[in-house]
Design an enzyme around this catalytic site. Sequence first.
Site, PDB file in Angstrom:
ATOM      1  CD  GLU A 141      -5.444   5.745   2.094  1.00  0.00           C
ATOM      2  OE1 GLU A 141      -5.566   4.789   2.874  1.00  0.00           O
ATOM      3  OE2 GLU A 141      -4.333   6.143   1.681  1.00  0.00           O
ATOM      4  CG  HIS A 147       0.109   6.034  -0.699  1.00  0.00           C
ATOM      5  ND1 HIS A 147      -1.019   6.656  -1.175  1.00  0.00           N
ATOM      6  CD2 HIS A 147      -0.264   5.391   0.452  1.00  0.00           C
ATOM      7  CE1 HIS A 147      -2.041   6.408  -0.359  1.00  0.00           C
ATOM      8  NE2 HIS A 147      -1.610   5.641   0.620  1.00  0.00           N
ATOM      9  CG  HIS A 168      -1.868   1.105   1.320  1.00  0.00           C
ATOM     10  ND1 HIS A 168      -3.150   1.030   0.816  1.00  0.00           N
ATOM     11  CD2 HIS A 168      -1.748   2.355   1.844  1.00  0.00           C
ATOM     12  CE1 HIS A 168      -3.775   2.177   1.037  1.00  0.00           C
ATOM     13  NE2 HIS A 168      -2.943   2.997   1.660  1.00  0.00           N
ATOM     14  CD  GLU A 169       2.189   3.599   3.619  1.00  0.00           C
ATOM     15  OE1 GLU A 169       2.576   4.681   3.134  1.00  0.00           O
ATOM     16  OE2 GLU A 169       1.113   3.474   4.225  1.00  0.00           O
TER      17      GLU A 169
END
Length: 287
Positions: A209, A155, A151-152
Site C-alpha cells: 500500500e 499496484h 494507485h491501482e
Amino acid sequence: MNLWPNPQHRALRWAPWRSLLVLLTALALLLPGCATNPVTGRSQLMLVSESSAIAASRQAYAEMLSPARKEGRIDSDPQTKRRVQGITERVVAQAVRYRPETADWDWEMSVIDEPDTINAFAMAGGKMAIYTGIIQQLELTDDELAQIIGHEIAHALSSHSAEKMSVALASNLALVTYAATGERSGLALTGAGLAALIAVQLPNSRQMEAEADRIGIELAARAGFRPEAAASLWGKMASKAATRQPVFLSTHPAPESRQRDLSILASQMQPLYEQARRGPIPTHPVR
C-alpha cells in the site's frame, strides 16, 4: 518376503515420505523465487512470473466481469465511461514512462454499474475496473478519481498481483479457500486463473500500500492532477468507513497515518504537477 501385502499399508508407509517430498519441492521452489522489483527496488517472492500472472489475470478478469457484462452493467453510462477513460489514459501514459515495456500491455478499464459497491481494482497487465459506487458515494472530483486510478495502476506496475499469487500458491491459500467455501463465486476458474482471482481479493500488505501510494500520487501529479487530492480522497474514505465498511478497504487497508503521509507526499509532488500543467499532457490508449 512382502512386508506390506496390503495396498492400504503401502500407502501409509509412503505418506510421510510423500509429505517430505512435497516440503522439499516447495523449498526448492521458494529458494530461487525472489526477485528485485524494477520499480520499487524491493525483494519480492516471485514463484509466479509476471508474464504468467498477466495471462492468468486476463482469464480471471474476463470471468469476473462476465455476469455484469451479460446484465449490461459494464460501461453502461457513456458519460461516466468517457470521464474515467480520459483520466485513465493520462495516468497510463505516465506509467508507460515509468516502465516503457508496459506500452505492450493490453490496458483496459471497465466501469461496473454497481452503486452500492465502493471498490476498484487492478490486475497484472493493466486489467482494471472501478465501481460506480465509489465515484457516486464519495462524490469524487477528477483529481480524487485520478488518485484511485493512479494507485491501482501502481499496484500493476509494481507486480503486486504476481507477488500475491506467489504468496497464495506458496501457502496453498487457493486450495484452502476452495475447500473451506466449496465454491468459487460461480466462476469457472482453476489453477492460475483461480490464484489470480484470489490475489485480487487478498488484502495488500502495508508495504504494498505504501508503494502504491507513493507511485500512484506521482503518476497522477505527472498527469496533471492535484496531488493534495490523495489526502482528501482518504478523508472521504475514512468518513464513509465510520458508517459502513467500503469493500475497497478490505483489500486496501488504511493505517491511521495515511492522510498525514499522503499530505507530505503531496508537497513533494507539487513541482511535478506544476510542470505538467505547463505543457501538453500525453495520453496512452486504454480499452
